[in-house]
Motif scaffolding. Structure first.
Motif, mmCIF file in Angstrom:
data_model
loop_
_atom_site.group_PDB
_atom_site.id
_atom_site.type_symbol
_atom_site.label_atom_id
_atom_site.label_comp_id
_atom_site.label_asym_id
_atom_site.label_seq_id
_atom_site.Cartn_x
_atom_site.Cartn_y
_atom_site.Cartn_z
ATOM 1 N N ARG A 1 -1.364 2.331 8.519
ATOM 2 C CA ARG A 1 -1.283 0.866 8.667
ATOM 3 C C ARG A 1 -1.442 0.451 10.123
ATOM 4 N N ALA B 1 -1.506 -3.237 0.059
ATOM 5 C CA ALA B 1 -1.014 -1.864 -0.048
ATOM 6 C C ALA B 1 -0.630 -1.593 -1.495
ATOM 7 N N ASN B 2 -0.926 -0.403 -1.954
ATOM 8 C CA ASN B 2 -0.618 0.026 -3.308
ATOM 9 C C ASN B 2 0.649 0.873 -3.267
ATOM 10 N N GLN C 1 -8.932 -2.973 1.238
ATOM 11 C CA GLN C 1 -9.355 -4.106 2.063
ATOM 12 C C GLN C 1 -10.662 -4.655 1.511
ATOM 13 N N HIS D 1 0.414 4.528 -4.890
ATOM 14 C CA HIS D 1 -0.750 5.346 -4.539
ATOM 15 C C HIS D 1 -0.499 6.817 -4.874
ATOM 16 N N TYR E 1 -3.992 4.067 -1.036
ATOM 17 C CA TYR E 1 -2.791 3.427 -0.504
ATOM 18 C C TYR E 1 -3.102 2.002 -0.066
ATOM 19 N N GLU E 2 -4.226 1.829 0.607
ATOM 20 C CA GLU E 2 -4.589 0.509 1.122
ATOM 21 C C GLU E 2 -5.985 0.140 0.630
ATOM 22 N N GLU F 1 -5.068 0.840 11.151
ATOM 23 C CA GLU F 1 -5.867 -0.228 10.570
ATOM 24 C C GLU F 1 -5.582 -1.575 11.237
ATOM 25 N N ARG G 1 -6.207 -7.716 2.337
ATOM 26 C CA ARG G 1 -5.688 -6.394 2.685
ATOM 27 C C ARG G 1 -4.389 -6.218 1.916
ATOM 28 N N GLU H 1 1.683 7.000 5.918
ATOM 29 C CA GLU H 1 1.376 5.636 5.501
ATOM 30 C C GLU H 1 1.534 4.633 6.649
ATOM 31 N N GLN H 2 2.624 4.710 7.378
ATOM 32 C CA GLN H 2 2.857 3.778 8.488
ATOM 33 C C GLN H 2 1.816 3.964 9.590
#
Length: 96
Positions: free
Chosen positions: A19, A41-42, A54, A45, A51-52, A22, A39, A15-16
């Protein structure tokens, strides 16, 4: 104008990294006349839920093509492959 809703799923535990990837590629949008509208984040997820998410506005198809082919973006392909498991692009319209 083209409006995209981008749905992103990370590779497990990445996840990180997703991010961070992105962060870098979204910073290139302005070169192509595009705007990041939203933008988020979920936190919940799953394999079914991204998860993201946009929302991106672009002036036209040429701008989208140029963004996707941007050499600084394509240079990050390995980072993308390491962190992003799945991407879905939806062409959407603003309702308000």
């Amino acid at each position: 104008m083209i409006t995209l809703c981008v749905l992103l799923w990370p590779r497990p535990g990445q996840e990180q990294a997703l991010r961070e990837y992105e962060d870098r590629v979204l910073a290139l949008l302005g070169r192509h006349g595009a705007t990041l509208v939203s933008r988020v984040a979920n936190a919940d997820h799953t394999d079914q839920l991204p998860y993201e998410v946009q929302v991106i506005d672009l002036p036209d198809q040429a701008a989208l093509d140029a963004y996707l082919a941007d050499p600084d973006r394509t240079a990050l392909a390995e980072d993308r492959d390491r962190s992003v498991a799945r991407t879905e692009l939806l062409r959407v319209s603003h309702l308000t």
